[in-house]
Design a protein around this motif. Structure first.
Motif, PDB file in Angstrom:
ATOM      1  N   TYR A 203       1.006  -1.206  -0.037  1.00 15.62           N
ATOM      2  CA  TYR A 203      -0.034  -0.104  -0.099  1.00 15.62           C
ATOM      3  C   TYR A 203       0.895   1.337   0.108  1.00 15.62           C
ATOM      4  CZ  TYR A 203      -3.926  -2.992   1.103  1.00 15.62           C
ATOM      5  OH  TYR A 203      -4.885  -3.921   0.983  1.00 15.62           O
ATOM      6  N   VAL A 204       0.602   2.278  -0.570  1.00 13.38           N
ATOM      7  CA  VAL A 204       1.449   3.601  -0.908  1.00 13.38           C
ATOM      8  C   VAL A 204       0.668   4.659  -0.621  1.00 13.38           C
ATOM      9  CG1 VAL A 204       2.885   4.547  -2.612  1.00 13.38           C
ATOM     10  CG2 VAL A 204       2.556   2.048  -2.892  1.00 13.38           C
ATOM     11  N   GLY A 205       1.250   5.505   0.146  1.00 11.16           N
ATOM     12  CA  GLY A 205       0.553   6.769   0.265  1.00 11.16           C
ATOM     13  C   GLY A 205       1.115   8.109  -0.907  1.00 11.16           C
ATOM     14  N   ILE A 206       0.145   8.812  -1.163  1.00 10.42           N
ATOM     15  CA  ILE A 206       0.282   9.715  -2.147  1.00 10.42           C
ATOM     16  C   ILE A 206       0.290  11.251  -1.457  1.00 10.42           C
ATOM     17  CG2 ILE A 206      -1.737   9.800  -3.241  1.00 10.42           C
ATOM     18  CD1 ILE A 206      -0.281  10.641  -5.906  1.00 10.42           C
ATOM     19  N   SER A 207       1.049  11.907  -1.739  1.00 10.31           N
ATOM     20  CA  SER A 207       1.214  13.586  -1.177  1.00 10.31           C
ATOM     21  C   SER A 207       1.911  14.247  -2.039  1.00 10.31           C
ATOM     22  CB  SER A 207       1.628  13.483   0.538  1.00 10.31           C
ATOM     23  OG  SER A 207       1.380  14.937   0.707  1.00 10.31           O
ATOM     24  N   GLY A 208       2.275  15.525  -1.686  1.00 15.31           N
ATOM     25  CA  GLY A 208       3.061  16.475  -2.680  1.00 15.31           C
ATOM     26  C   GLY A 208       2.638  17.865  -2.430  1.00 15.31           C
ATOM     27  N   GLN A 209       3.618  18.658  -2.955  1.00 18.93           N
ATOM     28  CA  GLN A 209       3.356  20.201  -3.027  1.00 18.93           C
ATOM     29  C   GLN A 209       1.938  20.362  -3.685  1.00 18.93           C
ATOM     30  OE1 GLN A 209       6.501  22.509  -4.073  1.00 18.93           O
ATOM     31  NE2 GLN A 209       5.450  24.353  -4.275  1.00 18.93           N
ATOM     32  N   SER A 210       1.601  19.736  -4.588  1.00 21.45           N
ATOM     33  CA  SER A 210       0.579  20.214  -5.576  1.00 21.45           C
ATOM     34  C   SER A 210      -0.677  19.507  -5.129  1.00 21.45           C
ATOM     35  CB  SER A 210       0.786  19.840  -7.137  1.00 21.45           C
ATOM     36  OG  SER A 210       0.730  18.277  -7.276  1.00 21.45           O
TER      37      SER A 210
ATOM     38  N   PHE B 117       3.771  18.503  10.099  1.00 21.72           N
ATOM     39  CA  PHE B 117       4.666  19.171   9.801  1.00 21.72           C
ATOM     40  C   PHE B 117       5.998  18.129   9.356  1.00 21.72           C
ATOM     41  CE2 PHE B 117       3.295  21.820  13.142  1.00 21.72           C
ATOM     42  CZ  PHE B 117       3.517  23.225  12.618  1.00 21.72           C
ATOM     43  N   GLY B 118       5.889  18.134   7.791  1.00 26.16           N
ATOM     44  CA  GLY B 118       6.879  17.153   7.278  1.00 26.16           C
ATOM     45  C   GLY B 118       8.387  17.829   7.263  1.00 26.16           C
ATOM     46  N   ALA B 119       9.314  17.047   6.254  1.00 25.48           N
ATOM     47  CA  ALA B 119      10.553  17.480   6.240  1.00 25.48           C
ATOM     48  C   ALA B 119      10.433  18.722   5.172  1.00 25.48           C
ATOM     49  CB  ALA B 119      11.387  16.496   5.728  1.00 25.48           C
ATOM     50  N   ALA B 120       9.760  18.839   4.095  1.00 27.89           N
ATOM     51  CA  ALA B 120       9.926  19.865   3.189  1.00 27.89           C
ATOM     52  C   ALA B 120       8.431  20.077   2.834  1.00 27.89           C
ATOM     53  CB  ALA B 120      10.593  19.313   1.853  1.00 27.89           C
ATOM     54  N   THR B 121       7.461  19.813   3.763  1.00 27.71           N
ATOM     55  CA  THR B 121       6.072  20.363   3.148  1.00 27.71           C
ATOM     56  C   THR B 121       5.471  20.264   4.529  1.00 27.71           C
ATOM     57  OG1 THR B 121       5.158  18.214   2.635  1.00 27.71           O
ATOM     58  CG2 THR B 121       6.117  19.459   0.829  1.00 27.71           C
ATOM     59  N   THR B 122       4.566  21.194   4.589  1.00 30.68           N
ATOM     60  CA  THR B 122       3.350  21.233   5.749  1.00 30.68           C
ATOM     61  C   THR B 122       2.175  21.025   5.290  1.00 30.68           C
ATOM     62  OG1 THR B 122       4.980  22.375   7.254  1.00 30.68           O
ATOM     63  CG2 THR B 122       2.733  22.243   7.823  1.00 30.68           C
ATOM     64  N   THR B 123       1.179  19.850   5.675  1.00 30.94           N
ATOM     65  CA  THR B 123      -0.143  19.604   5.444  1.00 30.94           C
ATOM     66  C   THR B 123      -1.183  19.948   6.163  1.00 30.94           C
ATOM     67  OG1 THR B 123       0.777  17.860   3.969  1.00 30.94           O
ATOM     68  CG2 THR B 123      -1.531  17.937   4.406  1.00 30.94           C
ATOM     69  N   ILE B 124      -2.028  20.764   5.753  1.00 34.26           N
ATOM     70  CA  ILE B 124      -3.309  21.372   6.745  1.00 34.26           C
ATOM     71  C   ILE B 124      -4.403  20.529   6.305  1.00 34.26           C
ATOM     72  CG2 ILE B 124      -4.477  23.229   7.691  1.00 34.26           C
ATOM     73  CD1 ILE B 124      -1.167  24.139   5.821  1.00 34.26           C
ATOM     74  N   SER B 125      -5.078  19.836   7.049  1.00 38.34           N
ATOM     75  CA  SER B 125      -6.241  19.225   6.999  1.00 38.34           C
ATOM     76  C   SER B 125      -7.428  19.838   7.867  1.00 38.34           C
ATOM     77  CB  SER B 125      -6.384  17.700   6.942  1.00 38.34           C
ATOM     78  OG  SER B 125      -5.225  17.257   5.952  1.00 38.34           O
ATOM     79  N   VAL B 126      -8.619  20.081   7.310  1.00 40.77           N
ATOM     80  CA  VAL B 126      -9.810  20.695   8.052  1.00 40.77           C
ATOM     81  C   VAL B 126     -10.820  19.705   8.291  1.00 40.77           C
ATOM     82  CG1 VAL B 126     -11.190  22.609   8.566  1.00 40.77           C
ATOM     83  CG2 VAL B 126      -8.900  23.089   7.920  1.00 40.77           C
ATOM     84  N   TYR B 127     -11.286  19.220   9.242  1.00 39.51           N
ATOM     85  CA  TYR B 127     -12.475  18.255   9.499  1.00 39.51           C
ATOM     86  C   TYR B 127     -13.443  19.039  10.175  1.00 39.51           C
ATOM     87  CZ  TYR B 127      -9.936  14.350   7.526  1.00 39.51           C
ATOM     88  OH  TYR B 127      -9.142  13.500   6.859  1.00 39.51           O
ATOM     89  N   LYS B 128     -14.615  18.835   9.758  1.00 38.72           N
ATOM     90  CA  LYS B 128     -15.872  19.062  10.504  1.00 38.72           C
ATOM     91  C   LYS B 128     -17.042  18.271  10.118  1.00 38.72           C
ATOM     92  CE  LYS B 128     -18.256  22.337  13.051  1.00 38.72           C
ATOM     93  NZ  LYS B 128     -18.058  22.538  14.600  1.00 38.72           N
TER      94      LYS B 128
END
Length: 462
Positions: free
Chosen positions: A78-85, A208-219
């Motif tokens: 299983y693979v996770g995908i993320s990235g700046q875009s 807070f990652g090494a080269a990126t920071t991801t913000i996810s908002v839940y409600k």
């Protein structure tokens, strides 16, 4: 003894690629069986793969290490995908119904298909976060069976540049590793560490990652917003490295002495200068933390701005939850409280898990939460059974008889000797015939000489 029931997952980060193998227990915990990692900063930037060959080589190395630890073969991962875009885009699809009509599943499916067909420039829809359906003036999570004249489907599409997923899949193809499923990394991370109460009442998950920071908002148990900033822990490390030192030395100083909120007066008892264990470069303590504080404030300010852009800043009853390596920076939670004006901020440690070795104790710091999420989301056994070779019928029932084996070996040797002799004889015969042909007079020349002798014999010349 080999393990035959497990789930394998790989996360491709900007500083490292990590592979992990775990087993889900009946109580919901995860038992870690193996882990492997490879440095990736030279071929992955901001979560985006730019050197496919090096990435494929690292993936192969990770699988080999995991299989060696397990004493088993891995069939898929299983693979996770993320990235700046990676980010979310809102979209609405409406239907006007002529008469009051009971909404059917076919109508809902058609609305969903139309949303997936939305064209985006150089972007692909990776997933769709379920939102509400607006029927009249009412928002409903499910609309099937409700009579209506008008329906509006609201969607939160998770999109990324086309090359992001394409390059990821190409790397696994090059490494000859089967992908069981690709998950959106921020989503599985949230599922692993956020409580049901936090997702329902509203919270912002900051990774807070090494080269990126991801913000996810839940409600309301729904993903409302997702954004990836091109800033991370490495940004702080590079700033420190500008003080004439190696990045690895700067990283050690950040981890050991770093403080997101530095008060020079309260830290008066601290050392005047610091240095890493393997460096002779000394840095004044207050200068080091001035640099760290300045970059930390920039990152946090951007995080707060994204939370404001989500439109839910004043609706997050459960506040902010932090994770990732950067979440371990001293006072980063306090800086978030100060800048966001949100009082509730907690650092998410790893979910409940067990380890088969003390070597995995560092997983408790929360830096591998995405991998836990991938394992928790996986449903298929990733073990690859060994294929038994079919029995050789020529060996018969006496395949293990030592005398018969010796006789067969002797017979093979004798056959090989005869074949060799026959081959040598044929080669010698070929050479002999070639020599005879070479020394044999030319037919035309011999015939011409014979006729000449008959026409111009000595008797006729007299």
């Amino acid at each position: 003894m080999s393990t035959t029931d497990f789930i394998a997952a790989i996360e491709l980060g900007s500083s490292k690629i990590v592979g992990i193998v775990g087993k889900k227990n009946g109580d919901g915990s995860i038992q870690i069986l193996a882990r492997a990692r490879e440095e990736s900063s030279s071929f992955i930037r901001k979560g985006v793969i730019f050197n496919l060959d090096k990435t494929a080589q690292s993936l192969t190395s990770i699988i080999n290490k995991l299989e060696s630890s397990l004493n088993s073969s891995i069939g898929k991962v299983y693979v996770g995908i993320s990235g700046q875009s990676l980010h979310t885009v809102k979209n609405s699809v409406t239907r006007d119904l002529k008469d009051e009509t009971v909404i059917s599943q076919e109508l809902i499916d058609a609305i969903c298909d139309e949303n997936l067909g939305t064209r985006l420039d150089d972007m692909d829809i990776l997933d769709v976060a379920p939102q509400e359906y607006k029927v009249g003036n009412t928002l409903l999570p499910e609309a099937v069976g409700v009579p209506a004249h008008h329906i509006e489907g609201n969607f939160m599409n998770i999109v990324a540049r086309t090359a992001l997923r394409k390059n990821l899949e190409r790397c696994f193809d090059l490494a000859k590793i089967e992908i069981a499923e690709i998950f959106i990394s921020p989503i599985v991370t949230a599922q692993a560490i956020l409580t049901e109460s936090e997702m329902r009442s509203g919270c912002a998950l900051v990774d807070f990652g090494a080269a990126t920071t991801t913000i996810s908002v839940y409600k309301g148990n729904i993903l409302r917003f997702l954004s990836v900033l091109p800033l991370g822990g490495n940004s702080i490390t590079l700033d420190i490295a500008s003080l004439h030192m190696e990045e690895r030395e700067a990283e050690k100083l950040k981890l050991k002495y770093g403080n997101a909120i530095f008060d020079q007066e309260s830290e008066a008892q601290g050392p005047e200068t610091v240095q890493s264990e393997d460096s002779h470069t000394k840095v004044e303590f207050y200068i080091l933390n001035d640099i760290i504080e300045a970059r930390a404030e920039e990152i946090v300010a951007n995080v707060c701005n994204q939370i404001e852009l989500s439109g839910y800043a004043d609706k997050l009853l459960s506040g902010i939850v932090t994770t990732g390596g950067g979440a371990n920076l001293k006072n980063i939670d306090e800086l978030l409280r100060k800048k966001s004006k949100i009082d509730k901020v907690r650092v998410a440690l790893a979910p409940h898990f067990n380890v088969s070795s003390s070597a995995y104790a560092d997983l408790k710091d929360g830096t591998q939460n995405t991998l836990f999420g991938l394992i928790a989301s996986g449903t298929e056994n990733c073990y690859l059974p060994k294929v038994e070779e079919p029995a050789d019928p020529s060996k018969g029932l006496f395949a293990d008889d030592a005398d018969l084996i010796a006789q067969e070996a002797a017979a093979r040797e004798e056959k090989e000797r005869r074949d060799k002799e026959e081959k040598e004889q044929k080669e010698a015969e070929r050479i002999r015939k070639k020599e005879e042909k070479k020394n044999r007079p030319n037919w035309f020349k011999s015939t011409f000489d014979k006729l000449s002798n008959e026409i111009f014999s000595d008797e006729d010349m007299k």
